[in-house]
Scaffold this motif. Structure first.
Motif, PDB file in Angstrom:
ATOM      1  N   ALA A  65       0.852  -1.176   0.000  1.00  0.00           N
ATOM      2  CA  ALA A  65       0.000   0.000   0.000  1.00  0.00           C
ATOM      3  C   ALA A  65       0.897   1.238   0.000  1.00  0.00           C
ATOM      4  N   ASP A  66       0.342   2.342  -0.459  1.00  0.00           N
ATOM      5  CA  ASP A  66       1.138   3.575  -0.511  1.00  0.00           C
ATOM      6  C   ASP A  66       1.703   3.927   0.865  1.00  0.00           C
ATOM      7  N   SER A  67       0.938   3.643   1.900  1.00  0.00           N
ATOM      8  CA  SER A  67       1.379   3.990   3.262  1.00  0.00           C
ATOM      9  C   SER A  67       2.594   3.171   3.700  1.00  0.00           C
ATOM     10  N   ALA A  68       2.827   2.042   3.027  1.00  0.00           N
ATOM     11  CA  ALA A  68       3.911   1.146   3.425  1.00  0.00           C
ATOM     12  C   ALA A  68       5.138   1.237   2.520  1.00  0.00           C
ATOM     13  N   LYS A  69       4.964   1.777   1.354  1.00  0.00           N
ATOM     14  CA  LYS A  69       6.073   1.813   0.390  1.00  0.00           C
ATOM     15  C   LYS A  69       7.276   2.575   0.944  1.00  0.00           C
ATOM     16  N   GLY A  70       8.421   1.961   0.792  1.00  0.00           N
ATOM     17  CA  GLY A  70       9.649   2.604   1.237  1.00  0.00           C
ATOM     18  C   GLY A  70       9.958   2.432   2.706  1.00  0.00           C
ATOM     19  N   ARG A  71       8.989   1.931   3.474  1.00  0.00           N
ATOM     20  CA  ARG A  71       9.199   1.751   4.910  1.00  0.00           C
ATOM     21  C   ARG A  71       9.060   0.299   5.354  1.00  0.00           C
ATOM     22  N   PHE A  72       8.164  -0.443   4.714  1.00  0.00           N
ATOM     23  CA  PHE A  72       7.868  -1.818   5.110  1.00  0.00           C
ATOM     24  C   PHE A  72       8.398  -2.781   4.050  1.00  0.00           C
ATOM     25  N   THR A  73       8.797  -3.968   4.512  1.00  0.00           N
ATOM     26  CA  THR A  73       9.253  -5.021   3.615  1.00  0.00           C
ATOM     27  C   THR A  73       8.604  -6.334   4.028  1.00  0.00           C
ATOM     28  N   ILE A  74       8.015  -7.018   3.056  1.00  0.00           N
ATOM     29  CA  ILE A  74       7.409  -8.325   3.318  1.00  0.00           C
ATOM     30  C   ILE A  74       8.309  -9.398   2.718  1.00  0.00           C
ATOM     31  N   PHE A  75       8.493 -10.479   3.445  1.00  0.00           N
ATOM     32  CA  PHE A  75       9.324 -11.563   2.920  1.00  0.00           C
ATOM     33  C   PHE A  75       8.980 -12.868   3.632  1.00  0.00           C
ATOM     34  N   ARG A  76       9.424 -13.971   2.994  1.00  0.00           N
ATOM     35  CA  ARG A  76       9.136 -15.308   3.520  1.00  0.00           C
ATOM     36  C   ARG A  76      10.396 -15.985   4.055  1.00  0.00           C
ATOM     37  N   ASP A  77      10.169 -16.858   5.015  1.00  0.00           N
ATOM     38  CA  ASP A  77      11.172 -17.849   5.393  1.00  0.00           C
ATOM     39  C   ASP A  77      10.481 -19.198   5.272  1.00  0.00           C
ATOM     40  N   SER A  78      10.702 -19.863   4.163  1.00  0.00           N
ATOM     41  CA  SER A  78       9.996 -21.115   3.897  1.00  0.00           C
ATOM     42  C   SER A  78      10.353 -22.200   4.904  1.00  0.00           C
ATOM     43  N   ASP A  79      11.584 -22.201   5.357  1.00  0.00           N
ATOM     44  CA  ASP A  79      11.999 -23.211   6.326  1.00  0.00           C
ATOM     45  C   ASP A  79      11.204 -23.107   7.628  1.00  0.00           C
ATOM     46  N   LYS A  80      10.826 -21.882   7.957  1.00  0.00           N
ATOM     47  CA  LYS A  80      10.060 -21.655   9.189  1.00  0.00           C
ATOM     48  C   LYS A  80       8.568 -21.544   8.924  1.00  0.00           C
ATOM     49  N   ASN A  81       8.187 -21.663   7.632  1.00  0.00           N
ATOM     50  CA  ASN A  81       6.769 -21.539   7.274  1.00  0.00           C
ATOM     51  C   ASN A  81       6.172 -20.250   7.840  1.00  0.00           C
ATOM     52  N   THR A  82       6.912 -19.183   7.640  1.00  0.00           N
ATOM     53  CA  THR A  82       6.567 -17.897   8.240  1.00  0.00           C
ATOM     54  C   THR A  82       6.764 -16.775   7.224  1.00  0.00           C
ATOM     55  N   VAL A  83       5.867 -15.815   7.269  1.00  0.00           N
ATOM     56  CA  VAL A  83       6.014 -14.588   6.496  1.00  0.00           C
ATOM     57  C   VAL A  83       6.205 -13.442   7.478  1.00  0.00           C
ATOM     58  N   TYR A  84       7.097 -12.545   7.125  1.00  0.00           N
ATOM     59  CA  TYR A  84       7.435 -11.436   8.003  1.00  0.00           C
ATOM     60  C   TYR A  84       7.040 -10.102   7.370  1.00  0.00           C
ATOM     61  N   LEU A  85       6.812  -9.134   8.232  1.00  0.00           N
ATOM     62  CA  LEU A  85       6.630  -7.756   7.797  1.00  0.00           C
ATOM     63  C   LEU A  85       7.598  -6.910   8.612  1.00  0.00           C
ATOM     64  N   GLN A  86       8.657  -6.478   7.947  1.00  0.00           N
ATOM     65  CA  GLN A  86       9.625  -5.590   8.587  1.00  0.00           C
ATOM     66  C   GLN A  86       9.127  -4.158   8.432  1.00  0.00           C
ATOM     67  N   MET A  87       8.949  -3.491   9.551  1.00  0.00           N
ATOM     68  CA  MET A  87       8.407  -2.144   9.542  1.00  0.00           C
ATOM     69  C   MET A  87       9.432  -1.186  10.114  1.00  0.00           C
ATOM     70  N   ASN A  88       9.851  -0.240   9.298  1.00  0.00           N
ATOM     71  CA  ASN A  88      10.824   0.765   9.713  1.00  0.00           C
ATOM     72  C   ASN A  88      10.193   2.153   9.665  1.00  0.00           C
ATOM     73  N   SER A  89      10.849   3.098  10.295  1.00  0.00           N
ATOM     74  CA  SER A  89      10.393   4.491  10.302  1.00  0.00           C
ATOM     75  C   SER A  89       8.927   4.590  10.703  1.00  0.00           C
ATOM     76  N   LEU A  90       8.590   3.924  11.770  1.00  0.00           N
ATOM     77  CA  LEU A  90       7.197   3.873  12.201  1.00  0.00           C
ATOM     78  C   LEU A  90       6.708   5.228  12.687  1.00  0.00           C
ATOM     79  N   GLU A  91       5.452   5.477  12.396  1.00  0.00           N
ATOM     80  CA  GLU A  91       4.788   6.714  12.765  1.00  0.00           C
ATOM     81  C   GLU A  91       3.563   6.391  13.622  1.00  0.00           C
ATOM     82  N   PRO A  92       3.101   7.367  14.404  1.00  0.00           N
ATOM     83  CA  PRO A  92       1.885   7.115  15.206  1.00  0.00           C
ATOM     84  C   PRO A  92       0.702   6.628  14.374  1.00  0.00           C
ATOM     85  N   ASP A  93       0.614   7.058  13.125  1.00  0.00           N
ATOM     86  CA  ASP A  93      -0.479   6.602  12.248  1.00  0.00           C
ATOM     87  C   ASP A  93      -0.397   5.126  11.924  1.00  0.00           C
TER      88      ASP A  93
END
Length: 135
Positions: A65-93
């Protein structure tokens, strides 16, 4: 039992980072599109990011989403059967309950902008994890 479990939420100051996890049990996440959504108090649920299945022609393509571009990264770890959302530069919104969901939408990016499509095609939802960003 088929389920998704989110974790990693918490309280962070403005500008800080968090990594959310979406762990699956009972099925293989690699076969599905995984989406992250959030719902702030008093607001509608909104799409944040999704990643296509590892076996699709798009092969783990991320969408944001536009609100996440440039700040958030989504990625998988198949070995752990897990998807992550790395969130940087977090704002109160960014304060919200964050949910992950799994399914097989024909156009994965559309589930981020059309709640009806998310509800229709994403069949498994987690219980959510709370992110609070202080100012």
């Amino acid at each position: 039992q088929v389920q998704l479990v989110e974790s990693g939420g918490g309280l962070v100051q403005r500008g800080g980072s968090l990594r959310l996890s979406c762990a699956a049990s009972g099925f293989d996440l690699d076969y599905y599109t995984i989406g992250w959504f959030r719902q702030a108090p008093g607001k509608e649920r909104e799409g944040v990011s999704c990643i296509t299945s590892s076996i699709s022609s798009d092969n783990d393509r991320p969408y944001y989403a536009d609100s996440a571009k440039g700040r958030f990264t989504i990625f998988r770890d198949s070995d752990k059967n897990t998807v992550y959302l790395q969130m940087n530069s977090l704002e109160p919104d960014d304060t919200a309950v964050y949910y992950c969901a799994a399914g097989d939408p024909p156009r994965p990016e559309e589930v981020l902008v059309h709640p009806s499509l998310a509800d229709r095609y994403l069949e498994v939802w987690g219980q959510g994890t709370t992110v609070t960003v202080s100012s």
